[in-house]
Design a protein around this motif. Structure first.
Motif, PDB file in Angstrom:
ATOM      1  N   ASP A 106      -0.927  37.819  -2.520  1.00  8.79           N
ATOM      2  CA  ASP A 106      -2.079  37.512  -4.184  1.00  8.79           C
ATOM      3  C   ASP A 106      -1.685  36.312  -4.413  1.00  8.79           C
ATOM      4  O   ASP A 106      -1.136  35.986  -5.487  1.00  8.79           O
ATOM      5  N   PRO A 107      -3.399  35.913  -4.335  1.00  7.95           N
ATOM      6  CA  PRO A 107      -3.465  34.271  -5.065  1.00  7.95           C
ATOM      7  C   PRO A 107      -3.148  34.535  -6.371  1.00  7.95           C
ATOM      8  O   PRO A 107      -2.278  33.477  -7.690  1.00  7.95           O
ATOM      9  N   ASP A 108      -3.261  35.797  -7.462  1.00  9.75           N
ATOM     10  CA  ASP A 108      -3.208  35.870  -9.122  1.00  9.75           C
ATOM     11  C   ASP A 108      -2.000  36.760  -9.172  1.00  9.75           C
ATOM     12  O   ASP A 108      -2.151  36.204 -10.221  1.00  9.75           O
ATOM     13  N   ALA A 109      -1.259  36.462  -8.236  1.00  6.44           N
ATOM     14  CA  ALA A 109      -0.350  37.425  -8.680  1.00  6.44           C
ATOM     15  C   ALA A 109       1.547  36.976  -9.165  1.00  6.44           C
ATOM     16  O   ALA A 109       1.193  34.955  -8.831  1.00  6.44           O
ATOM     17  N   GLU A 110       2.028  36.674 -10.238  1.00  9.85           N
ATOM     18  CA  GLU A 110       2.805  35.756 -10.887  1.00  9.85           C
ATOM     19  C   GLU A 110       3.902  35.633 -10.108  1.00  9.85           C
ATOM     20  O   GLU A 110       4.543  36.973  -9.423  1.00  9.85           O
ATOM     21  N   VAL A 111       5.044  34.888  -9.815  1.00  8.75           N
ATOM     22  CA  VAL A 111       6.145  34.447  -9.408  1.00  8.75           C
ATOM     23  C   VAL A 111       6.909  34.075 -10.000  1.00  8.75           C
ATOM     24  O   VAL A 111       6.607  33.094 -11.547  1.00  8.75           O
ATOM     25  N   SER A 112       7.937  34.149 -10.294  1.00 10.83           N
ATOM     26  CA  SER A 112       9.587  34.071 -10.679  1.00 10.83           C
ATOM     27  C   SER A 112      10.325  33.719  -9.503  1.00 10.83           C
ATOM     28  O   SER A 112      11.170  32.936 -10.608  1.00 10.83           O
TER      29      SER A 112
END
Length: 272
Positions: free
Chosen positions: A32-38
């Protein structure tokens, strides 16, 4: 934390997708392009072991060198092993991104990482037109046997190990390297005038013909082993980008050996 689209944009700047070969399949497979990545995991192969590692790690993004669907597909049904990988990634909100031939020809790219792992000094590209491969110099002359031992010591251990063709006592000062399959490059390697060629997946007939053409020494390593150093290089590049943007990403490199060969047995019998 950055969104997936921001991280992918940074990765595409490192390895522009338009630099990939036309037959290749690079880019984002799922996510999902809007998902956050950590947390990000780098690996060579998008196989189940890597997906499981990412799930256990709590990563939101896997970046692999090899494509999942190189030749395309009409289904991602979980009845097939590749479909199961996709289902597992989506279920756990993990994106998958691929940088393949666009990473091979990048500067720095796969062959730079391979040269770095062997502590070789890069003097230029092997194929200037595409940027594929690297021509390198050793820090001091070695025999072909000693250079192969260097490769065996510094590259990840695999069942195949390191094979050589040519005179083991020949002196090596210059080397061409190309991560992954390299026996299509023999003509350009000979033209470069190097003493040895380190690559992977050397087939019988091309290797046999190459040794007849010239005294070029051949060093054949496992495909996976020649490309794994890129994961560390790529992870360091993303770490630098994360620091520059204040993203605070936690970037990991998988040390799971996904080379398909699992054991080696030496034959002792005579030819039939």
């Amino acid at each position: 934390m950055p969104r997936l689209s921001e991280v992918i944009a940074a990765l595409d700047a490192l390895w522009p997708p338009e630099r990939a070969e036309q037959w290749d399949a690079v880019g984002t497979v799922c996510g999902d392009p809007d998902a956050e990545v950590s947390r990000v995991l780098f690996a060579v192969d998008p196989v189940q072991q890597i997906a499981d590692e990412a799930i256990k790690l709590g990563a939101q993004l896997i970046v692999t060198h090899h494509p999942l669907y190189l030749r395309g597909t009409t289904t991602v049904a979980a009845s097939h092993f590749k479909g199961r990988v996709v289902h597992g990634l989506i279920k756990h909100d993990i994106a998958l991104h691929v940088a393949h031939t666009n990473a091979d020809t990048a500067d720095p790219g796969v062959s730079d990482a391979l040269a770095g792992a062997l502590d070789l000094r890069v003097t230029g590209p092997l194929v200037p037109e595409s940027g594929l491969g690297r021509i390198c110099e050793l820090d001091h002359p070695e025999t072909l046997r000693e250079f192969a031992a260097r490769a065996a010591k510094r590259l990840p251990t695999t069942a195949q190990g390191i094979r050589i063709a040519g005179d083991p006592d020949a002196v090596v000062r210059t080397v061409a390297v190309s991560g992954g399959s390299g026996d299509s490059l023999f003509d350009v390697v000979r033209a470069a005038g190097v003493d040895a060629f380190l690559t992977a997946d050397l087939r019988h007939h091309p290797a046999s013909e190459a040794t007849q053409h010239s005294p070029l020494g051949l060093v054949d390593a496992a495909h996976w082993a020649t490309e794994w150093p890129w994961c560390e290089q790529a992870a360091a590049q993303l770490d630098e980008i994360s620091d520059r943007h204040g993203w605070g990403l936690r970037v990991h490199v998988s040390r799971t050996v996904t080379d398909p060969w699992t054991s080696h047995h030496s034959s002792s019998g005579a030819p039939n």
